[in-house]
Design a protein around this motif. Structure first.
Motif, PDB file in Angstrom:
ATOM      1  N   GLY A 190      43.347  -8.068  -2.395  1.00 55.17           N
ATOM      2  CA  GLY A 190      42.854  -7.407  -1.198  1.00 55.17           C
ATOM      3  C   GLY A 190      41.718  -8.188  -0.565  1.00 55.17           C
ATOM      4  N   ALA A 191      40.758  -7.457   0.003  1.00 50.90           N
ATOM      5  CA  ALA A 191      39.608  -8.091   0.647  1.00 50.90           C
ATOM      6  C   ALA A 191      38.708  -8.740  -0.404  1.00 50.90           C
ATOM      7  N   VAL A 192      37.968  -9.748   0.019  1.00 53.85           N
ATOM      8  CA  VAL A 192      37.098 -10.520  -0.875  1.00 53.85           C
ATOM      9  C   VAL A 192      35.711 -10.609  -0.277  1.00 53.85           C
ATOM     10  N   LEU A 193      34.716 -10.520  -1.145  1.00 52.88           N
ATOM     11  CA  LEU A 193      33.314 -10.762  -0.795  1.00 52.88           C
ATOM     12  C   LEU A 193      32.756 -11.743  -1.816  1.00 52.88           C
ATOM     13  N   LEU A 194      32.166 -12.829  -1.352  1.00 47.65           N
ATOM     14  CA  LEU A 194      31.584 -13.826  -2.254  1.00 47.65           C
ATOM     15  C   LEU A 194      30.188 -14.180  -1.793  1.00 47.65           C
ATOM     16  N   THR A 195      29.230 -14.147  -2.713  1.00 48.67           N
ATOM     17  CA  THR A 195      27.884 -14.638  -2.415  1.00 48.67           C
ATOM     18  C   THR A 195      27.644 -15.909  -3.209  1.00 48.67           C
ATOM     19  N   SER A 196      26.902 -16.833  -2.634  1.00 47.87           N
ATOM     20  CA  SER A 196      26.616 -18.083  -3.338  1.00 47.87           C
ATOM     21  C   SER A 196      25.473 -18.805  -2.639  1.00 47.87           C
ATOM     22  N   GLU A 420      25.268 -16.189  -8.302  1.00 46.50           N
ATOM     23  CA  GLU A 420      23.828 -16.340  -8.084  1.00 46.50           C
ATOM     24  C   GLU A 420      23.214 -15.035  -7.575  1.00 46.50           C
ATOM     25  N   ALA A 421      23.654 -13.918  -8.146  1.00 48.23           N
ATOM     26  CA  ALA A 421      23.195 -12.606  -7.676  1.00 48.23           C
ATOM     27  C   ALA A 421      21.692 -12.435  -7.819  1.00 48.23           C
ATOM     28  N   ASN A 423      19.482 -14.595  -7.308  1.00 50.75           N
ATOM     29  CA  ASN A 423      18.756 -15.420  -6.341  1.00 50.75           C
ATOM     30  C   ASN A 423      19.029 -15.028  -4.894  1.00 50.75           C
ATOM     31  N   VAL A 424      20.280 -14.750  -4.563  1.00 54.78           N
ATOM     32  CA  VAL A 424      20.620 -14.551  -3.149  1.00 54.78           C
ATOM     33  C   VAL A 424      21.193 -13.174  -2.854  1.00 54.78           C
ATOM     34  N   CYS A 425      21.340 -12.312  -3.847  1.00 57.92           N
ATOM     35  CA  CYS A 425      21.916 -10.982  -3.594  1.00 57.92           C
ATOM     36  C   CYS A 425      21.257  -9.965  -4.503  1.00 57.92           C
ATOM     37  N   ARG A 426      19.963  -9.725  -4.269  1.00 60.50           N
ATOM     38  CA  ARG A 426      19.217  -8.801  -5.116  1.00 60.50           C
ATOM     39  C   ARG A 426      19.368  -7.371  -4.610  1.00 60.50           C
ATOM     40  N   ILE A 427      20.428  -6.723  -5.032  1.00 62.70           N
ATOM     41  CA  ILE A 427      20.618  -5.307  -4.718  1.00 62.70           C
ATOM     42  C   ILE A 427      19.892  -4.529  -5.810  1.00 62.70           C
ATOM     43  N   SER A 428      18.810  -3.872  -5.446  1.00 63.01           N
ATOM     44  CA  SER A 428      17.894  -3.328  -6.448  1.00 63.01           C
ATOM     45  C   SER A 428      18.540  -2.288  -7.349  1.00 63.01           C
ATOM     46  N   ASP A 429      19.460  -1.484  -6.827  1.00 64.51           N
ATOM     47  CA  ASP A 429      20.077  -0.458  -7.663  1.00 64.51           C
ATOM     48  C   ASP A 429      21.485  -0.835  -8.100  1.00 64.51           C
ATOM     49  N   LEU A 430      21.788  -2.131  -8.128  1.00 67.58           N
ATOM     50  CA  LEU A 430      23.107  -2.584  -8.567  1.00 67.58           C
ATOM     51  C   LEU A 430      23.460  -2.052  -9.957  1.00 67.58           C
ATOM     52  N   VAL A 445      32.117  -8.696 -10.046  1.00 73.39           N
ATOM     53  CA  VAL A 445      31.745  -9.606 -11.123  1.00 73.39           C
ATOM     54  C   VAL A 445      30.416 -10.249 -10.738  1.00 73.39           C
ATOM     55  N   THR A 446      29.412 -10.051 -11.569  1.00 73.25           N
ATOM     56  CA  THR A 446      28.082 -10.603 -11.332  1.00 73.25           C
ATOM     57  C   THR A 446      27.880 -11.805 -12.242  1.00 73.25           C
ATOM     58  N   LEU A 447      27.526 -12.931 -11.651  1.00 71.79           N
ATOM     59  CA  LEU A 447      27.359 -14.179 -12.393  1.00 71.79           C
ATOM     60  C   LEU A 447      25.879 -14.521 -12.485  1.00 71.79           C
ATOM     61  N   LEU A 448      25.374 -14.633 -13.714  1.00 71.99           N
ATOM     62  CA  LEU A 448      23.979 -14.978 -13.965  1.00 71.99           C
ATOM     63  C   LEU A 448      23.916 -16.147 -14.933  1.00 71.99           C
ATOM     64  N   GLN A 449      22.785 -16.860 -14.892  1.00 71.07           N
ATOM     65  CA  GLN A 449      22.601 -17.986 -15.800  1.00 71.07           C
ATOM     66  C   GLN A 449      22.119 -17.547 -17.178  1.00 71.07           C
ATOM     67  N   SER A 450      21.507 -16.392 -17.255  1.00 71.53           N
ATOM     68  CA  SER A 450      21.007 -15.897 -18.540  1.00 71.53           C
ATOM     69  C   SER A 450      20.678 -14.420 -18.406  1.00 71.53           C
ATOM     70  N   TYR A 451      20.529 -13.757 -19.521  1.00 70.69           N
ATOM     71  CA  TYR A 451      20.115 -12.354 -19.528  1.00 70.69           C
ATOM     72  C   TYR A 451      18.700 -12.223 -18.978  1.00 70.69           C
TER      73      TYR A 451
END
Length: 592
Positions: A190-196, A420-421, A423-430, A445-451
């Motif tokens: 379906g529809a896609v949303l990508l942040t980077s 890079e959530a 860094n560039v997509c800080r949704i506070s109540d995610l 799917v949230t991609l992070l470099q570390s916990y």
């Protein structure tokens, strides 16, 4: 010590004799049978020499020719080696299988444990979740779930369902883009949303996504140097107090390292922005005029506009801030100005300003389409992270509304890849929204470099909530946080190791066994996971090791690679054109 070794050798001697005798018997049987087969198939008769020690002696001293004197040597040897291959191949395969199983860490999930994620199980689940699949025959695998990878070492393919939400932790260059982000975008139904904050995923996937729908590229800081071919009405989300507060929260989060800790100035700035966003949205005032209100705290226009639209309490609160002590008022407004400072850049402001010559991006329409939205922004000072978080949040919330109207779940689902959530997509109540998104057919799917990177943004409590809400977790290569890796090792668990113990006495030798527990995956093994592999933690099943499937190893990757190369060259050309001041002009969405 020497006496013990001597005793061990003495115990092993009978077994060694049996092994040597058995090997010799097997080799003689192969030679005896193979030579006979070679003689028979070459037309020299099926007469077999006696199966006796005299035959063994002749074979050793004179070779196979002495046993079949009328048969050509090549035929005899062909039969022997042919039979040897027939016998050896199953043995070799069995040894490889045994060694493969012995090398696999004990205590991890196998294909039976992961049956619900294997092709048959995930297809059955997809038919339950997606009404449009009911009654259909054979389904494309991508219609049944999101590809995760293959169970290590030999498969099968594993997929998550359309109600799963995912959290992936991997170090840079560990396969987040090639093995997760790109395949997820390419395979989306379906529809896609990508942040980077990079153009790599955009370059690889844009051409393919353009074939299935419109491509919207929101690139206010020139990550892909894409010309502005759209605009988004930022204030359209602010007609309600909730919408205005959420947008204000995204701007605040973009400059606040830990949204769980808001001091007085941050909280007051968010309240002030909420009031100003409401006043601007209800009165159809431009963002540029809103920035003017921020620059002049004494301007009573927003207070009057709030009263005119019936928001008396909000107007009184804003007036109280304006009439407060000058030092306090100026501190609050200065903090608010800092949170939206990216809008002072005219290149960024233009993307959220109505432009009659360009199409408007509508989140409510996007989630019901097969279109793709690329949200690109730099991180660090001056980034458009607040705007990126705002449009991403608006799109996912539009997906929730659309799902409620469709009976509870989007079909086909909305795919949201938040690369890079932190860094560039800080949704506070995610973290609070995560499980809700899964129940609405919004695959996040949230991609992070570390916990720790996530804890820096959402706080320890928020990151714990995000970790708990994610039904699928992939932990890849390069996790260097010792405390976190130790916790993962504990979660993976332990297994029993049987240790033999031999005791000897005048009455003979006895053998007993004791058991101890060892970690299935010690912390050092988790840290040293090879690139391209990941530890899968799925709700309700044992942990498993999987191999990611990079896009460039999939069928049809040649055409995708060629398109990516062309797109990368176009990005380079646009970058060079910007440096030389050459305008590339405005183009329609998806046309770069």
């Amino acid at each position: 010590m020497s006496g013990q070794r001597g005793g061990d050798l003495h115990d092993l001697l009978p077994w060694a004799i049996v092994a040597v005798a058995g090997t010799g018997l097997l080799m003689f049987t192969v030679a005896w049978s193979g030579g006979t087969i070679g003689a028979g198939f070459s037309g020299h008769g099926w007469d077999t020499p006696p199966f006796a020690m005299s035959t063994v002696s002749s074979l050793v001293s004179d070779g196979p020719v002495a046993l079949w004197p009328t048969t050509p040597t090549t035929a005899v040897y062909a039969g022997i080696f042919g039979l040897l291959a027939i016998v050896a191949i199953p043995v070799i395969l069995a040894v490889i299988l045994i060694l493969g199983r012995s090398n696999r860490p004990k205590g991890l999930a196998n294909s039976r444990d992961l049956a619900a994620m294997c092709p048959k199980g995930i297809e059955a689940r997809a038919r339950e979740l997606r009404p449009t699949l009911k009654g259909r025959g054979r389904l494309d695998p991508d219609e049944t779930g999101n590809l995760l990878g293959e169970l290590d070492p030999k498969g099968p393919e594993l997929r998550s369902s359309y109600e799963d939400v995912e959290l992936d932790l991997m170090a840079p260059r560990a396969g987040k883009s090639t093995g997760i982000a790109v395949p997820r975008v390419l395979r989306a139904q379906g529809a896609v949303l990508l942040t980077s904050n990079k153009s790599d995923v955009y370059a690889v996937t844009r051409a393919a996504r353009e074939e299935v729908g419109t491509v919207w590229t929101f690139d206010p800081q020139g990550i892909a140097h894409s010309p502005r071919a759209m605009w988004w009405n930022m204030l359209a989300e602010c007609h309600t107090t909730e919408g205005a507060r959420r947008l204000a929260g995204h701007f605040v989060a973009s400059v606040n390292d830990d949204t769980a800790k808001k001091d007085f100035w941050i909280s007051a700035a968010q309240n002030t922005l909420t009031a100003l966003f409401l006043a601007a949205a209800r009165s159809n005032t431009s963002v540029q005029q809103l920035l003017g209100w921020l620059a002049d705290p004494a301007d009573r226009t927003p207070v009057d506009l709030l009263r005119d639209t019936g928001l008396v309490a909000m107007a009184e609160q804003l007036q109280g801030t304006v009439r407060g002590a000058v030092e306090t008022r100026d501190g609050i407004f200065e903090t608010a100005r800092q949170t939206v400072s990216c809008l002072l850049d005219p290149d960024i402001l233009a993307w959220v300003t109505p432009d009659p010559s360009l199409p408007e991006f509508r989140p409510d329409l996007h989630v019901l389409s097969s279109d793709t939205l690329y949200l690109l922004s730099k991180d660090g000072g001056g980034s458009a992270a607040g705007v990126i978080a705002g449009i991403a949040d608006a799109t996912m919330r539009a997906g929730v509304v659309a799902a409620e109207r469709m009976g509870g779940r989007l079909d086909p689902p909305l795919t949201a890849v938040l690369d890079e959530a932190a860094n560039v997509c800080r949704i506070s109540d995610l973290p609070d929204l995560y499980s809700h998104f899964g129940s609405r057919g919004i695959n996040v799917v949230t991609l992070l470099q570390s916990y720790r990177q996530g804890a820096r943004v959402w706080g320890d409590v928020g990151m714990d909530a995000l970790w708990s809400a994610a039904t699928i977790k992939l932990l890849g290569a390069g996790l260097d946080d010792a405390d976190f890796v130790q916790k993962i090792s504990t979660l993976v668990g332990q297994y029993d190791v049987r240790t033999p113990s031999i005791s000897r006495s005048k009455d003979g030798t006895s053998r007993s066994y004791s058991y101890r527990q060892e970690s299935v995956l010690p912390p050092d093994k988790i840290r040293a996971l090879p690139k391209g592999t990941a530890l899968l933690l799925a709700t309700g099943v044992k942990p498993a090791l999987i191999r990611l499937r990079p896009w460039y190893k999939e069928p049809g990757s040649g055409a995708i690679a060629a398109a990516a190369k062309a797109e990368t060259a176009a990005i380079t050309a646009r970058a060079a054109a910007r440096l030389t001041g050459v305008s590339l002009g405005k183009q329609a969405p998806g046309r770069v």
